[in-house]
Design an enzyme around this catalytic site. Structure first.
Site, PDB file in Angstrom:
ATOM      1  N   ILE A  75     -25.115 -25.655  31.821  1.00 15.37           N
ATOM      2  CA  ILE A  75     -26.792 -25.324  31.507  1.00 15.37           C
ATOM      3  C   ILE A  75     -26.580 -24.869  30.368  1.00 15.37           C
ATOM      4  CG2 ILE A  75     -26.433 -23.003  32.635  1.00 15.37           C
ATOM      5  CD1 ILE A  75     -29.607 -23.652  33.458  1.00 15.37           C
ATOM      6  N   ALA A  76     -27.396 -24.960  29.325  1.00 16.73           N
ATOM      7  CA  ALA A  76     -27.634 -24.241  28.009  1.00 16.73           C
ATOM      8  C   ALA A  76     -29.066 -24.459  27.457  1.00 16.73           C
ATOM      9  CB  ALA A  76     -26.695 -24.916  27.112  1.00 16.73           C
ATOM     10  N   GLU A 109     -19.363 -22.023  37.982  1.00 15.09           N
ATOM     11  CA  GLU A 109     -18.531 -21.115  37.431  1.00 15.09           C
ATOM     12  C   GLU A 109     -18.908 -20.547  35.877  1.00 15.09           C
ATOM     13  OE1 GLU A 109     -16.586 -24.308  40.168  1.00 15.09           O
ATOM     14  OE2 GLU A 109     -17.826 -24.480  38.201  1.00 15.09           O
ATOM     15  N   ASN A 114     -18.878 -14.313  29.270  1.00 18.55           N
ATOM     16  CA  ASN A 114     -20.177 -14.713  29.252  1.00 18.55           C
ATOM     17  C   ASN A 114     -21.066 -13.639  29.943  1.00 18.55           C
ATOM     18  OD1 ASN A 114     -22.671 -15.836  28.720  1.00 18.55           O
ATOM     19  ND2 ASN A 114     -21.773 -18.012  29.043  1.00 18.55           N
ATOM     20  N   TYR A 121     -27.396 -14.934  36.153  1.00 16.76           N
ATOM     21  CA  TYR A 121     -26.943 -15.317  37.660  1.00 16.76           C
ATOM     22  C   TYR A 121     -27.026 -14.207  38.693  1.00 16.76           C
ATOM     23  CZ  TYR A 121     -25.115 -19.080  34.918  1.00 16.76           C
ATOM     24  OH  TYR A 121     -24.874 -20.318  34.065  1.00 16.76           O
TER      25      TYR A 121
END
Length: 157
Positions: A75-76, A109, A114, A121
């Site tokens: 995801i970005a 993961e 990060n 999350y």
């Protein structure tokens, strides 16, 4: 790009989106996925999603279904548009799509380094359930992965 005036849209990722997706991936990842990773994921039937703002791809998510669990593979958000709630918006919609397709939980993961992703999350209810030693390539060798999981629906007894 003015986000306040633009409509956000979640759309299935297609082969035609890969140039835009690859540009975001290259700008956000030290060890980016290549075109083949995305193309093979789409061919395998994984759920690829794009976030479009004003019709332009500004983010993406790739999710693999395994029985009743969704695995967030990637995801970005375009770096120029980060820290504006777009990652949260995309992940919430991707979780909704996984829930609607019968998934009961989501697994992912994330690199310990990060911190921004880890905070997102955690804010969305993901909890650490384990570690994978040496999972990610890193400039100085390998970096572990924190494994996180979140229920997508409440289990009815």
């Amino acid at each position: 790009m003015s986000l306040a005036a633009e409509t956000r849209e979640l759309a299935p990722m297609t082969e035609g989106d890969l140039d835009a997706v690859l540009a975001i991936e290259a700008a956000t990842a030290a060890f980016p996925w290549q075109r083949g990773h995305f193309a093979d994921s789409l061919k395998a039937g994984y759920s690829g999603w794009t976030l479009r703002v004003g019709g332009q791809v500004v983010g993406y998510a790739m999710i693999m279904a395994a029985v009743d669990e969704a695995h967030l593979l990637n995801i970005a958000i375009d770096p120029a548009l980060q820290r504006r709630g777009l990652g949260r918006w995309l992940l919430v919609r991707a979780m909704d799509a996984a829930r609607q397709s019968g998934m009961f939980s989501m697994l992912l993961e994330v690199r310990p380094s990060n911190e921004g992703a880890r905070a997102l999350y955690a804010a969305l209810g993901f909890a650490e359930i384990g570690r994978r030693k040496g999972y990610y390539p890193a400039a100085d060798g390998r970096e572990d992965a924190i494994v996180m999981q979140r229920a997508l629906v409440e289990v009815q007894a």
